[in-house]
Design an enzyme around this catalytic site. Structure first.
Site, short mmCIF file in Angstrom:
data_model
loop_
_atom_site.label_atom_id
_atom_site.label_comp_id
_atom_site.label_asym_id
_atom_site.label_seq_id
_atom_site.Cartn_x
_atom_site.Cartn_y
_atom_site.Cartn_z
CE LYS A 265 -0.83 6.17 -3.08
NZ LYS A 265 -1.56 5.47 -2.03
NE ARG A 339 2.45 5.13 7.86
CZ ARG A 339 1.47 4.24 8.01
NH1 ARG A 339 1.59 3.25 8.86
NH2 ARG A 339 0.34 4.37 7.34
N1 BES Z 1 -1.17 9.51 0.60
C1 BES Z 1 -1.64 8.22 0.98
C2 BES Z 1 -2.93 8.27 1.76
C3 BES Z 1 -4.17 8.52 0.95
C4 BES Z 1 -4.70 7.54 0.12
C5 BES Z 1 -4.86 9.71 1.10
C6 BES Z 1 -5.87 7.79 -0.56
C7 BES Z 1 -6.04 9.93 0.43
C8 BES Z 1 -6.53 8.98 -0.41
C9 BES Z 1 -0.60 7.52 1.86
O1 BES Z 1 0.71 7.81 1.58
C10 BES Z 1 -0.79 6.06 1.66
O2 BES Z 1 -0.55 5.61 0.58
N2 BES Z 1 -1.22 5.37 2.70
C11 BES Z 1 -1.48 3.99 2.61
C12 BES Z 1 -0.96 3.34 3.87
C13 BES Z 1 -0.94 1.85 3.83
C14 BES Z 1 0.11 1.38 2.85
C15 BES Z 1 -0.67 1.31 5.21
C16 BES Z 1 -2.97 3.79 2.46
O3 BES Z 1 -3.74 4.51 3.08
O4 BES Z 1 -3.36 2.94 1.67
MN MN Z 2 1.50 6.49 0.07
#
Ligand code: BES
Ligand code: MN
Ligand code: ZN
Length: 483
Positions: A265, A339
């Site tokens: 990230k 997931r």
């Molecule tokens: N934990 C995150 C989702 C999230 C991101 C919650 C920001 C709250 C704020 C999750 O694990 C994630 O990183 N999801 C990705 C999915 C994507 C790679 C398809 C996302 O939402 O960017």
């Molecule tokens: Mn994630």
């Protein structure tokens, strides 16, 4: 914080000993002959108090009143929502005076007003201290919730018990949500669950890496691989009904820190990924509330918990892993890890022959884009379940909104190298995530709550909200008679 339910009309409230008297006022109130009623009517006449929701007038040492502070707050239409708003405003104003004992006078307790008031007091006076001892814990020890007649007090007993249990459950979820990842590891969460397991009606079992491998949870294990913190799989049982009664299963995402893994990230606000276990925290909080209320139902809580870290042994984009269901998954993005841990827990849930399975997860940033921070995303393969969860959210002031699950949304999850890919394109990201989960939840009525926008607040008020404990608790209590 200790809550008490008491009968106090405006006449009795005048001589009631407390640090602050918060009186919710409405134009509909029946006039009682008392100094406080006079104060209210004078304040109205002078224009210092009107009917706008949560409008506040603070009076210091009014004559003939024992409490040194009286706060008159307009309760507008009297709805639970405005009661929450009004009590929040009053308690926030009082904070500087560090009260130890406050009293909230409500005209009526019905339609979850009592609960809204209790939750507002608790939320507004909450102080995080676990890793900040200098922020002294709230001094608020005694909170009296007062109703004007003995009949109303009697009729509100059940609601009062629910309010107390919900406050305790939300507090637990907030507390663990807020703790930083180095103070809230998978092992720490397992300890919290073990603590709950000591309460009557609750049993707790914790599985580690070896057992997870034996079960064939290759997807969950793959996410945990990049971290030195060992994974934990928490299994909680609340038994309030006969063993033959099918349980509701709650599955909570417990990523104690989400770096994104090799699909790292960006830096800004990455600290907030300590909140990526708020789904798990909401399951723990719900069990705390169940232990207090002891409803005649059975509930199973499943928490897959681990860190998502980049490392030499971490999962790589393109890796194909095998889930407990036997389906192979091509991991195109290691940041779509939620997931991957949930799918194995959903497969595990089948063994309980559940009446329904609900997973709760801070799953997608896309859900925050869709619904902001007001409503959680709700997905379900059952209209009845969706309706009941929606209604529970409304009643608890912890609302959600249903999003679709058309099969066309699953198109992008096709893979040339596995049964399914773990991500589709950017579009409709909250829905495609739900479509991925749905493949593993075919054996029972299923719902998914994406709480990415609801679970915590950013900015100056950064902190966990304890949502959706209120929604889950209301939903579960609604299943008592339904069977
Ligand atoms: N934990 C995150 C989702 C999230 C991101 C919650 C920001 C709250 C704020 C999750 O694990 C994630 O990183 N999801 C990705 C999915 C994507 C790679 C398809 C996302 O939402 O960017
Ligand atoms: Mn994630
Ligand atoms: Zn995540």
């Amino acid at each position: 914080m200790n809550f008490e339910l008491k009968t106090l009309d405006l006449h009795a409230a005048a001589t009631h000993k407390t640090d602050a008297l918060i009186i919710l006022v409405s134009a509909k109130d029946k006039p009682v002959k008392s100094v406080l009623a006079q104060l209210i009517s004078d304040a109205r006449k002078s224009g210092d108090l009107d009917e706008s929701p949560a409008k506040l007038l603070s009076v210091w040492h009014p004559q003939g009143v024992s409490a040194p502070r009286v706060l008159l707050v307009s309760s507008g239409d009297g709805s639970a929502r405005v009661v929450r708003q009004a009590v929040t405003a009053a308690v926030a104003l009082l904070k500087a005076t560090k009260p130890t004992h406050i009293t909230v006078c409500l005209a009526d307790a019905s339609e979850h007003r009592l609960q809204a008031a209790a939750q507002a007091v608790s939320d507004t006076s909450y102080v995080y201290t676990a890793t900040k001892p200098s922020a002294k814990a709230s001094e608020l020890k005694r909170v009296v919730l007062a109703l004007p007649t003995a009949e109303k007090t009697k009729a509100a007993q059940h609601e009062f018990a629910l309010a107390r249990a919900q406050v305790a459950g939300v507090a637990l979820a907030k507390e663990w949500g807020n703790r930083p990842a180095n103070h809230a590891t998978p092992s720490h969460l397992a300890q919290v669950a073990k603590g709950l397991g000591k309460k009557a009606g609750i049993h707790c079992q914790v599985l580690g890496p070896k057992e997870i491998e034996k079960l064939g949870m290759g997807s969950f294990a793959a996410v945990a691989r990049g971290s030195v913190e060992p994974l934990r799989f928490i299994v909680l049982h609340y038994t309030g009904a006969a063993k033959t009664v099918a349980p509701t299963v709650l599955v909570g995402k417990g990523i104690t820190f989400d770096t994104g893994g090799i699909s790292l990230k960006p830096g800004p606000a990455m600290d907030e990924m300590k909140f990526d276990m708020c789904g798990a925290a909401s399951v723990l909080g719900t069990f705390e509330a169940l232990a207090q209320l002891k409803p005649a139902i059975n509930v199973v809580g499943l928490i897959p918990t681990c860190e998502n870290m980049p490392d030499a042994s971490a999962l790589k984009p393109g890796d194909v892993i095998t889930s407990m269901s036997g389906q192979t998954i091509e991991v195109l993005n290691t940041d779509a890890e939620g997931r991957l841990i949930l799918c194995d827990a959903l497969t595990y849930a089948t063994r309980f022959k559940p009446r329904a399975v609900i997973d709760i997860a801070t799953l997608t940033g896309a859900c925050v884009i869709s619904l902001g921070h007001v409503r959680s995303g709700l997905f379900s393969t059952s209209d009845d379940l969706a309706q009941d969860l929606f209604a529970a959210g409304e009643a608890a002031l912890d609302p959600c909104w249903r999003l679709p699950l058309d099969d066309e949304y699953a198109e992008g999850l096709k893979s040339n190298f596995a049964d399914v890919a773990n991500v589709a394109g950017r579009d409709g990201g909250a829905i495609t995530a739900a479509k991925f989960l749905q493949r593993f939840a075919k054996d029972y009525p299923w719902a998914h709550l994406d709480i990415a926008g609801a679970a915590w607040k950013s900015g100056a008020a950064k902190g966990a909200t304890g949502r959706p404990v209120g929604l889950l608790l209301h939903y579960l209590l609604g299943t008592v008679k339904a069977k």
